[in-house]
Design an enzyme around this catalytic site. Sequence first.
Site, short mmCIF file in Angstrom:
data_model
loop_
_atom_site.label_atom_id
_atom_site.label_comp_id
_atom_site.label_asym_id
_atom_site.label_seq_id
_atom_site.Cartn_x
_atom_site.Cartn_y
_atom_site.Cartn_z
N LEU A 241 0.84 -1.20 0.00
CA LEU A 241 0.00 0.00 0.00
C LEU A 241 0.88 1.25 0.00
O LEU A 241 0.54 2.26 -0.61
CB LEU A 241 -0.94 0.01 1.21
N TYR A 242 2.01 1.16 0.69
CA TYR A 242 2.96 2.28 0.68
C TYR A 242 3.30 2.65 -0.76
O TYR A 242 3.19 3.81 -1.17
CB TYR A 242 4.22 1.90 1.46
N ALA A 243 3.71 1.63 -1.53
CA ALA A 243 4.07 1.86 -2.93
C ALA A 243 2.89 2.42 -3.71
O ALA A 243 3.04 3.35 -4.52
CB ALA A 243 4.53 0.54 -3.55
N THR A 245 0.44 4.25 -2.61
CA THR A 245 0.18 5.67 -2.30
C THR A 245 1.23 6.57 -2.94
O THR A 245 0.93 7.70 -3.32
CB THR A 245 0.12 5.95 -0.78
N LYS A 246 2.45 6.07 -3.05
CA LYS A 246 3.50 6.88 -3.71
C LYS A 246 3.22 6.99 -5.21
O LYS A 246 3.40 8.05 -5.81
CB LYS A 246 4.89 6.29 -3.44
#
Length: 431
Positions: A241-243, A245-246
């Site tokens: 999810l981090y990726a 959002t980026k």
Amino acid sequence: MPSLEDELFPSTPGKFKIDRAHTMNRHFHRCFGSTSTMFLWALFLVALTASYLSFQSFVYTGSRYLTASWGGIQWEKQIRHSAQIHRSNGMSVLVTGAAGFVGSHVSLALKKRGDGVVGIDNFNNYYDPSLKRARKSLLNNQGIFIVEGDINDARLIAKLFDTVAFTHVMHLAAQAGVRYAMENPHSYVHSNIAGLVTLLEACKSANPQPSVVWASSSSVYGLNEKVPFSESDRTDQPASLYAATKKAGEEITHTYNHIYGLSITGLRFFTVYGPWGRPDMAYFSFTRNILQGKPITVYRGKDRADLARDFTFIDDIVKGCVGSLDTSGKSTGSGGKKRGPAPYRIFNLGNTSPVTVPTLVSLLERHLKVKAKRNFVDMPGNGDVPFTHANISLAHRELGYKPTTDLATGLKKFVKWYLSYYGYNHGKAVN
Ligand SMILES: O=C(O)[C@H]1O[C@H](OP(=O)(O)OP(=O)(O)OC[C@H]2O[C@@H](n3ccc(=O)[nH]c3=O)[C@H](O)[C@@H]2O)[C@H](O)[C@@H](O)[C@H]1O
């Protein structure tokens, strides 16, 4: 024959109740006397309640005023002073996430060469906030003012732009960490999506509009197998999810560039490490555990393959950030209106030489002079990718970006800082 009253209120208790009612009636009349006195009493009670409520609201507003961390003449003076430029053709930069790892280093570098810098940071507790406070003190000592606030606070951001005509925004505030996204997904949406939009809204409305440089991530390459990763490669297979959002941030910034003429530069950082780094990252937590004699977990990929990262030293990243600010070109809009096309750029900022995680551990052992207790574990499905490797030719061409620190040298500097900051016994129970 018992009366109806006697049936409803049986013998003794009934009598008692009737007696009590009479007694109460007597008391009531003794207290309030006539109707007009009752009216006066009622008025008095209403007045009492009203004054209590307004006192409450006074206390609430007063305490809000007293605890508000921003605003006021003195505050504005400090902001303006911090934003002052001390070199010709310098810039005044709003650095978000200024008490963070990359944010603090970039702020210091800009200040050192004479640019104006104002920081903002929410000092959240994703990792030990005392480290952020220590970074803040360092910056304060160099004359950099850091506003304590969240990029989601639209009023605060608008106030900052009202106070200073920032030429640039270095946007580094974010919810970092690949694996933590499974624990707290909403914090990624809050900071990396909602916070980004709030900031861009302020940037697009500002007059003049600043140029925006911001931190994307190598993680956008996700499950790509083509190496090294180039900016034109596909980025539609995020593994966390981090990726995601980026990656969303890259699309969101594109719309602000397209509609409002904001100059945008997105930087895909590759596993940045170094002094004053982030305690949640592997090199940092491994160091702590090795010194404490605790085992470290080393993930392994498919068929027991070692994982690898294009670890990039903080000083090289700072050069990439400053180079991006220097070459960002101007935003073309003003007050929310686009006047012409503005630059939209994306760069890899990596080291171009991936190193395996077991090699990272060996280098730490060498610098710490302590043996690690390795615990090999198959890589869990937690958002990790097996390797990263940056192609940096675009950044080299456009920004003059040229990393010069290999992992052994960079870790030596990190360990030196770590030992001076925490000492050998950090976190160890003293007998
Ligand atoms: O380039 C990025 O865009 C990201 O870089 C960083 O992510 P990563 O590359 O995952 O760094 P990091 O956590 O240090 O793990 C390093 C290696 O150690 C392995 N690892 C990790 C922990 C552990 O206990 N064991 C282990 O083997 C792990 O499997 C991995 O192979 C930033 O945190 C992130 O915010 C983002 O900026």
